[in-house]
Design an enzyme around this catalytic site. Structure first.
Site, PDB file in Angstrom:
ATOM      1  CB  CYS A  10      -9.169  -7.723   0.983  1.00  0.00           C
ATOM      2  SG  CYS A  10      -8.977  -7.031   2.614  1.00  0.00           S
ATOM      3  CG  ASP A  11     -12.393  -8.587  -1.136  1.00  0.00           C
ATOM      4  OD1 ASP A  11     -11.553  -9.497  -1.162  1.00  0.00           O
ATOM      5  OD2 ASP A  11     -13.227  -8.453  -0.230  1.00  0.00           O
ATOM      6  CB  CYS A  17     -11.357  -5.305   3.067  1.00  0.00           C
ATOM      7  SG  CYS A  17      -9.577  -5.115   2.946  1.00  0.00           S
TER       8      CYS A  17
END
Ligand code: NDP
Length: 311
Positions: free
Chosen positions: A138-139, A135
């Site tokens: 997200c990261d 992701c």
């Protein structure tokens, strides 16, 4: 078999399921929730969550899910860390089996999410949260000024690679064929980006590192040449799989296997069964959107139970 008929069973945890539990337990539906053996969903394999509103300093995925869980518990949600094996939606009350044990419910909320597909390399697990991610949203921000690789050739790979150029010094797209599956417009956007380089006809044999990822070992599928590429991040973008197997085709799905919900609601193709989160959304796939749809499904279930005289 127990004679008890629940008002509401929620299948699946994660932001969608827990939010549905918070709302429906506050509405006094006393939901019974099957969280799954790996409760908490995809956030349990995420490190820092910096984009969930309300946490200005960020929060880890597991911590965030623990907050959700506690909040649902506070209002009386009964939780069981078990997987639902199968359901029968052909008649009401609906039947839900956990192993051999049968439960019955007037309404159901399906919040079983989707799982990122992985290549199946042991090193992917070893370096999960240590450079391997599924992701970018997200990261991505943890890879400022680093070199990263995105694996895949679909729209997700294009989107994630393009997104990652905001942070990373260089983004390699590693694709197993000589053309992208992605839509032309998204592929062109990625190909035009000076920070992106595509490694065509290339497969990843291994992800290497010590504590964190330091690179990938590659094979060119046409020349069979082996090579090493130094990267600090590896983003898997080879698709997601909605977790619907236990439904055994009893709810309508789209061509990708995601549950179809009606209009702006969480109603599925079977009256009394509602769906929320990534199991019915492959477009946004964010904790906050999943939580929002969990709230919708609890409100839909409550109103449906009320309107059918079962509330
Ligand atoms: P896709 O299934 O479309 O693409 C997966 C990609 O990963 C393909 O290029 C495939 O290669 C590759 N792949 C699959 N398995 C492996 C493997 N084992 N090893 C190496 N490569 C592999 O998934 P996406 O997540 O990209 O997209 C899913 C859906 O969501 C699509 O319909 C897409 O259009 C949509 N989407 C739309 C977006 C948007 O419009 N903004 C953004 C993101 C997704 P190959 O091509 O060789 O099969």
């Amino acid at each position: 078999m127990s004679d008890t008929v629940e008002k509401l069973i929620i299948i699946g945890s994660g932001p969608a399921g827990y939010t549905a539990a918070i709302y429906s337990s506050r509405a006094l539906l006393q939901p019974l929730m099957f969280e799954g053996e790996e409760s908490g969903g995809q956030l349990m394999i995420t490190t820092e969550v910096e984009n969930y509103p309300g946490f200005p300093e960020g929060v880890t995925g597991p911590e965030l899910m623990e907050h959700f869980r506690k909040q649902a518990e506070r209002f009386g949600t009964r939780m069981q860390r078990q997987n639902v094996s199968r359901v029968d939606l052909s008649a009401r009350p609906f039947k839900v089996w956990v192993g051999d044990k049968l439960y019955q419910s007037k309404a159901l909320i399906i919040a079983t999410g989707a799982s990122a597909k992985y290549l199946g390399l042991p090193s992917e697990k070893q370096f999960a949260n240590k450079g391997v991610s599924a992701c970018a949203t997200c990261d991505g921000a943890f890879f400022r000024n680093m070199d990263v690789a995105v694996i895949g050739g679909g729209d997700t790979a294009m989107e994630e690679a393009t997104f990652l150029t905001r942070f990373a010094k260089k983004v390699y797209i590693i694709h197993r064929r000589d053309s992208f599956r992605a839509s032309k417009i998204m592929a062109e956007k990625a190909l035009k980006n000076p920070k992106i380089e595509v490694l065509w006809n290339t497969v990843v044999d291994e992800i290497v590192g010590d504590k964190f990822v330091t690179g990938v070992k590659l094979t060119n599928t046409t020349t069979k040449a082996k090579s090493d590429l130094a990267v600090q991040g590896v983003f898997l973008a080879i698709g997601h799989q909605p977790n619907t197997k236990f439904l055994n085709g009893q709810l309508e799905t789209d061509e990708l296997g995601y549950l179809v919900t009606k209009g702006k609601s969480s109603y599925t193709s079977v009256e009394g069964v509602f769906a929320c989160g990534d199991v019915q959304d492959h477009h946004y796939r964010q904790a906050i959107t999943a939580a929002g749809s969990g709230c919708m499904s609890a409100i839909d279930a409550e109103r449906w139970l009320e309107s059918t005289g079962q509330g």
